[in-house]
Design a protein around this motif. Sequence first.
Motif, PDB file in Angstrom:
ATOM      1  N   GLY A  17       0.816  -1.204   0.000  1.00  0.00           N
ATOM      2  CA  GLY A  17       0.000   0.000   0.000  1.00  0.00           C
ATOM      3  C   GLY A  17       0.845   1.248   0.000  1.00  0.00           C
ATOM      4  O   GLY A  17       2.079   1.187  -0.070  1.00  0.00           O
ATOM      5  N   TRP A  18       0.178   2.379   0.083  1.00  0.00           N
ATOM      6  CA  TRP A  18       0.819   3.681   0.130  1.00  0.00           C
ATOM      7  C   TRP A  18       0.162   4.487   1.224  1.00  0.00           C
ATOM      8  O   TRP A  18      -1.046   4.401   1.420  1.00  0.00           O
ATOM      9  CB  TRP A  18       0.644   4.438  -1.192  1.00  0.00           C
ATOM     10  CG  TRP A  18       1.396   3.808  -2.301  1.00  0.00           C
ATOM     11  CD1 TRP A  18       2.653   4.134  -2.735  1.00  0.00           C
ATOM     12  CD2 TRP A  18       0.961   2.745  -3.135  1.00  0.00           C
ATOM     13  NE1 TRP A  18       3.015   3.321  -3.775  1.00  0.00           N
ATOM     14  CE2 TRP A  18       1.993   2.455  -4.047  1.00  0.00           C
ATOM     15  CE3 TRP A  18      -0.196   1.972  -3.190  1.00  0.00           C
ATOM     16  CZ2 TRP A  18       1.904   1.453  -4.996  1.00  0.00           C
ATOM     17  CZ3 TRP A  18      -0.283   0.974  -4.141  1.00  0.00           C
ATOM     18  CH2 TRP A  18       0.761   0.732  -5.034  1.00  0.00           C
ATOM     19  N   VAL A  19       0.954   5.286   1.905  1.00  0.00           N
ATOM     20  CA  VAL A  19       0.433   6.205   2.908  1.00  0.00           C
ATOM     21  C   VAL A  19       0.547   7.598   2.309  1.00  0.00           C
ATOM     22  O   VAL A  19       1.637   8.021   1.912  1.00  0.00           O
ATOM     23  CB  VAL A  19       1.216   6.105   4.228  1.00  0.00           C
ATOM     24  CG1 VAL A  19       0.688   7.115   5.242  1.00  0.00           C
ATOM     25  CG2 VAL A  19       1.142   4.689   4.793  1.00  0.00           C
TER      26      VAL A  19
ATOM     27  N   SER B 137       6.565   9.863   3.473  1.00  0.00           N
ATOM     28  CA  SER B 137       7.717   8.961   3.565  1.00  0.00           C
ATOM     29  C   SER B 137       8.143   8.814   5.020  1.00  0.00           C
ATOM     30  O   SER B 137       7.952   9.711   5.836  1.00  0.00           O
ATOM     31  CB  SER B 137       8.878   9.491   2.724  1.00  0.00           C
ATOM     32  OG  SER B 137       9.355  10.700   3.253  1.00  0.00           O
ATOM     33  N   GLY B 138       8.686   7.651   5.332  1.00  0.00           N
ATOM     34  CA  GLY B 138       9.185   7.405   6.681  1.00  0.00           C
ATOM     35  C   GLY B 138       8.130   7.131   7.726  1.00  0.00           C
ATOM     36  O   GLY B 138       8.443   7.084   8.908  1.00  0.00           O
ATOM     37  N   ALA B 139       6.877   6.938   7.309  1.00  0.00           N
ATOM     38  CA  ALA B 139       5.824   6.603   8.278  1.00  0.00           C
ATOM     39  C   ALA B 139       6.023   5.156   8.742  1.00  0.00           C
ATOM     40  O   ALA B 139       6.346   4.280   7.942  1.00  0.00           O
ATOM     41  CB  ALA B 139       4.447   6.772   7.651  1.00  0.00           C
ATOM     42  N   ALA B 140       5.844   4.918  10.023  1.00  0.00           N
ATOM     43  CA  ALA B 140       5.954   3.567  10.567  1.00  0.00           C
ATOM     44  C   ALA B 140       4.628   2.839  10.345  1.00  0.00           C
ATOM     45  O   ALA B 140       3.565   3.361  10.677  1.00  0.00           O
ATOM     46  CB  ALA B 140       6.282   3.624  12.051  1.00  0.00           C
TER      47      ALA B 140
ATOM     48  N   LEU C 210       8.873   0.811   7.400  1.00  0.00           N
ATOM     49  CA  LEU C 210       8.729   2.243   7.147  1.00  0.00           C
ATOM     50  C   LEU C 210       8.341   2.447   5.694  1.00  0.00           C
ATOM     51  O   LEU C 210       8.729   1.665   4.824  1.00  0.00           O
ATOM     52  CB  LEU C 210      10.042   2.975   7.424  1.00  0.00           C
ATOM     53  CG  LEU C 210      10.555   2.940   8.862  1.00  0.00           C
ATOM     54  CD1 LEU C 210      11.941   3.577   8.938  1.00  0.00           C
ATOM     55  CD2 LEU C 210       9.591   3.643   9.795  1.00  0.00           C
ATOM     56  N   THR C 211       7.582   3.505   5.431  1.00  0.00           N
ATOM     57  CA  THR C 211       7.223   3.798   4.050  1.00  0.00           C
ATOM     58  C   THR C 211       8.433   4.363   3.307  1.00  0.00           C
ATOM     59  O   THR C 211       9.316   4.982   3.884  1.00  0.00           O
ATOM     60  CB  THR C 211       6.056   4.799   3.972  1.00  0.00           C
ATOM     61  OG1 THR C 211       6.422   6.003   4.643  1.00  0.00           O
ATOM     62  CG2 THR C 211       4.789   4.226   4.583  1.00  0.00           C
ATOM     63  N   THR C 212       8.445   4.164   2.008  1.00  0.00           N
ATOM     64  CA  THR C 212       9.510   4.656   1.138  1.00  0.00           C
ATOM     65  C   THR C 212       9.283   6.132   0.830  1.00  0.00           C
ATOM     66  O   THR C 212       8.292   6.724   1.268  1.00  0.00           O
ATOM     67  CB  THR C 212       9.513   3.879  -0.189  1.00  0.00           C
ATOM     68  OG1 THR C 212       8.267   4.131  -0.858  1.00  0.00           O
ATOM     69  CG2 THR C 212       9.681   2.380   0.041  1.00  0.00           C
TER      70      THR C 212
END
Length: 93
Positions: free
Chosen positions: A41-43, A53-56, A71-73
């Motif tokens: 998925g994507w945040v 980016s960097g969301a846990a 972590l998100t890209t």
Amino acid sequence: MGDRERNSARAALGRARVLLQLAAAGIASIAAPARAQTLRGWVVEAVTESAISGAAVQLVDPADRTVASGLTTASGGFVLHAPRPGEYTLKVA
């Protein structure tokens, strides 16, 4: 980051959490009995749809144990692997 930006990010993560919980429930319902499942998925920020980016991100089982995390890209993307079919909650922070 100012208060307004922080509040916006929190609201966006809350909305993303709901959508991602639905996605996690969806993978559990179509799970093959003998395989682990992959959740991709994507945040994104709810209003602008800008990547966060960097969301846990954490995949949590019904006993509130984290079974996968990452972590998100830079593009807000993530991939988590559930250890077995089942119901999970996806948490984003």
